[in-house]
Design an enzyme around this catalytic site. Sequence first.
Site, PDB file in Angstrom:
ATOM      1  N   HIS A   1      47.653 -23.458 116.950  1.00 33.48           N
ATOM      2  CA  HIS A   1      47.314 -22.047 117.186  1.00 33.48           C
ATOM      3  C   HIS A   1      47.737 -21.152 116.010  1.00 33.48           C
ATOM      4  O   HIS A   1      46.933 -20.367 115.503  1.00 33.48           O
ATOM      5  CB  HIS A   1      47.972 -21.578 118.497  1.00 33.48           C
TER       6      HIS A   1
ATOM      7  N   ARG B   1      53.363 -14.511 146.487  1.00 31.48           N
ATOM      8  CA  ARG B   1      52.850 -13.270 145.860  1.00 31.48           C
ATOM      9  C   ARG B   1      53.813 -12.667 144.845  1.00 31.48           C
ATOM     10  O   ARG B   1      53.807 -11.455 144.614  1.00 31.48           O
ATOM     11  CB  ARG B   1      52.487 -12.225 146.921  1.00 31.48           C
TER      12      ARG B   1
ATOM     13  N   GLU C   1      47.037  -4.249 128.919  1.00 33.69           N
ATOM     14  CA  GLU C   1      45.916  -4.334 127.990  1.00 33.69           C
ATOM     15  C   GLU C   1      44.742  -3.496 128.455  1.00 33.69           C
ATOM     16  O   GLU C   1      43.601  -3.938 128.454  1.00 33.69           O
ATOM     17  CB  GLU C   1      45.478  -5.798 127.870  1.00 33.69           C
TER      18      GLU C   1
ATOM     19  N   HIS D   1      43.486 -13.053 115.863  1.00 35.59           N
ATOM     20  CA  HIS D   1      43.286 -13.948 117.000  1.00 35.59           C
ATOM     21  C   HIS D   1      41.824 -14.103 117.402  1.00 35.59           C
ATOM     22  O   HIS D   1      41.436 -15.169 117.877  1.00 35.59           O
ATOM     23  CB  HIS D   1      44.111 -13.477 118.198  1.00 35.59           C
TER      24      HIS D   1
ATOM     25  N   ASN E   1      46.269  -8.745 118.849  1.00 37.70           N
ATOM     26  CA  ASN E   1      45.254  -9.782 118.660  1.00 37.70           C
ATOM     27  C   ASN E   1      44.797  -9.909 117.214  1.00 37.70           C
ATOM     28  O   ASN E   1      43.860 -10.643 116.916  1.00 37.70           O
ATOM     29  CB  ASN E   1      44.039  -9.486 119.544  1.00 37.70           C
TER      30      ASN E   1
ATOM     31  N   LYS F   1      57.120  -6.132 119.542  1.00 31.68           N
ATOM     32  CA  LYS F   1      56.228  -6.496 120.650  1.00 31.68           C
ATOM     33  C   LYS F   1      56.536  -5.654 121.880  1.00 31.68           C
ATOM     34  O   LYS F   1      55.636  -5.196 122.586  1.00 31.68           O
ATOM     35  CB  LYS F   1      56.329  -7.983 120.971  1.00 31.68           C
TER      36      LYS F   1
ATOM     37  N   HIS G   1      40.954 -17.778 117.476  1.00 29.14           N
ATOM     38  CA  HIS G   1      40.505 -18.500 118.668  1.00 29.14           C
ATOM     39  C   HIS G   1      39.179 -19.197 118.410  1.00 29.14           C
ATOM     40  O   HIS G   1      38.952 -20.318 118.859  1.00 29.14           O
ATOM     41  CB  HIS G   1      40.347 -17.550 119.850  1.00 29.14           C
TER      42      HIS G   1
ATOM     43  N   LYS H   1      52.502 -11.845 129.805  1.00 30.71           N
ATOM     44  CA  LYS H   1      51.255 -12.581 129.987  1.00 30.71           C
ATOM     45  C   LYS H   1      51.571 -13.992 130.457  1.00 30.71           C
ATOM     46  O   LYS H   1      52.327 -14.714 129.799  1.00 30.71           O
ATOM     47  CB  LYS H   1      50.479 -12.640 128.677  1.00 30.71           C
TER      48      LYS H   1
ATOM     49  N   ARG I   1      47.479  -2.435 123.124  1.00 27.99           N
ATOM     50  CA  ARG I   1      48.011  -3.789 123.054  1.00 27.99           C
ATOM     51  C   ARG I   1      47.108  -4.704 122.238  1.00 27.99           C
ATOM     52  O   ARG I   1      47.536  -5.752 121.745  1.00 27.99           O
ATOM     53  CB  ARG I   1      48.195  -4.339 124.475  1.00 27.99           C
TER      54      ARG I   1
ATOM     55  N   GLU J   1      52.739 -15.712 113.489  1.00 26.86           N
ATOM     56  CA  GLU J   1      52.840 -14.525 114.350  1.00 26.86           C
ATOM     57  C   GLU J   1      53.853 -13.531 113.771  1.00 26.86           C
ATOM     58  O   GLU J   1      53.682 -12.318 113.884  1.00 26.86           O
ATOM     59  CB  GLU J   1      53.253 -14.904 115.779  1.00 26.86           C
TER      60      GLU J   1
END
Lengths: 371, 371
Positions: free
Chosen positions: A265, A120, A236, A248, A245, A226, A252, A142, A241, A184
């Site tokens: 990417h 955990r 998020e 993105h 994106n 960041k 994506h 993330k 946040r 980025e």
Amino acid sequence: MHKIKVNLKERGYDILIQKGLLSGCPDLKSAVSGRKCLVITDSNVGKIYGPGVLSMLKKAGADASMTVFKAGESSKNIDTYAKLLRECCRAGLDRSSVIIALGGGVPGDLAGFVAASYMRGISFIQIPTTLLAMVDSSVGGKTGIDLPEGKNLVGAFWQPSLVLIDPGTLRTLPKREIRCGLAEVVKYGVIMDEKFFSFLEKNLNRINNLDQKTFETIIARCCELKAKVVCADERETTGLRAILNYGHTFGHAVETVTEYGKYAHGEAVSIGMCMAANLAIECNKFSPGNKFSHELANRQKALLQAIGLPTSLGKGINPVKIYKAMFKDKKAQQGKLRIVLPVRIGKVSIVKDAAPEDVKRAIELVNGRVS
Amino acid sequence: MHKIKVNLKERGYDILIQKGLLSGCPDLKSAVSGRKCLVITDSNVGKIYGPGVLSMLKKAGADASMTVFKAGESSKNIDTYAKLLRECCRAGLDRSSVIIALGGGVPGDLAGFVAASYMRGISFIQIPTTLLAMVDSSVGGKTGIDLPEGKNLVGAFWQPSLVLIDPGTLRTLPKREIRCGLAEVVKYGVIMDEKFFSFLEKNLNRINNLDQKTFETIIARCCELKAKVVCADERETTGLRAILNYGHTFGHAVETVTEYGKYAHGEAVSIGMCMAANLAIECNKFSPGNKFSHELANRQKALLQAIGLPTSLGKGINPVKIYKAMFKDKKAQQGKLRIVLPVRIGKVSIVKDAAPEDVKRAIELVNGRVS
């Protein structure tokens, strides 16, 4: 040495940036001394940096071992995840142990999710070795893995206890991966820092020649930016946040439609930023508050091109398919798109009600097919 | 209706306890209306309560569907976890969707971990249908799955957004499972509430006759006590939450040595509490601050026996093996045991330096083999 503090209270941590850091880092001792450490890395990075990192950990007083999985995004799945969890058992890790994520985004995301869920949740240290991981995925907590249904569909927000960045590792990185990281980097300029955007424009030669000092500055600034966003919206939830994106949602979709084969990417994000700029201009027609212009879109495009990034779609790619793929994005909620659009260089806003025809037009416009 | 507030600030939630709650719960509407909901349950519970819960969710305005896995602890593994994550994709769940964990500890832990990790965490509602899940696993946010190397080795702390408890579901539960839940109920009395312990002693007939009102009271008090502990130590970091492990360090070892075949979890915990009481007496010999006596140990034993729980080891079980298995517990840190011992009925303390010979003796003593 650059030291950036990520102020997340009890989950706060430092990002250390310095050339040569992987040869020995004094700050490591308090994090690992007397503990079991498991380095998780991929077959490419493990070969180059594994032995050095292991010996650095041992010098810092850790009981360290390493496990290696096959390099590539295709390893970022539940099978590798399960295998790594069992490696943690085999290495005898307990709740006081530390996982070291060594490599690019794939080892970072995978090892981070292992750390988030083994018993955990145990500590982990990020040692990113790609530019993309240094300026993006290693900061912010993330973690995750892919499902056959989509990328990063499973994971956790789990903050590292320390991030160690040695820009010296960029020397062993393929040029294409450097360019992807730079997509980025440009993004940070557009979304929150015009001065930084100008710095990039002025230092193109140094950037394209991989000047170490320049990269230290770039990485440190991106991490600072960041960290600022992450601290304002760790999970998020407030929407803040979401500005990360930028490019993105389109990017994506470009990756999905081209089946993750044609574009890396960062390349897809570069094209996505151009689409977002087009959409900002389209929306601009009807909302006088939005000042984004063709001129600013061209400034962004010029910088991306100077770095060597694509800014238009290859032939045979159907814009309507890209539009449809956008709705499969994890961030689409109850069938609604939230798109990040530039207001000017250095500022973005989030648009929830872009008209479908404007979005489709913005996609088509990257190829200059429509006026 | 009993309503217990779990005060975890932004992660706070309510536990609602009332007979007949699953026939319709007005509080459900705000949690699920207009959202996609996926009920995750096992083949036993799904048959009995699945259709009712689905229709309750639909009545509350949810777009609800259900997925069922094979009942049993053996399903609590990575394969089922992976299958359920893909079911979430198939059901089209997004970040605003809700997972409903319906059943005992296995569906609760599994569905909870799915909710904790799908898209890096979405909402979930616990609907426990076993006594053990009602008083223990559904409250506190522990979710997880087993590895071949051990139970609950993977998971997350992830709080539900609501817990719905209908004690009416206990009617369909095998008597042995009721007894197992009662082992945890007795535990709460010993670790933090002597008055509650006395209440149990006085209401043995009502308990053994499954009197609904008595069970409502019992469940509500246990949830209150557990909520108090969880709020003081949400992630098991300050040590406070460790008191909930009373009887469990021994109990898990009993389960491991008997290969999870002979004793159900609650039965092993019952034996474990007797071992812990023995150890408290053993330690008592040398530390005058600890007042735990044979008399109190017998009071605990008498209550457990009156409920029908085992308080000694079956023949042929090697106490040394149990001692060794204790070190494999997830809570053992850097090779050291932390054992929860009763100080009196209603209070426990944590001992980190119990002598190995005392621990072994405490294990042997449950069979009365040593004086």
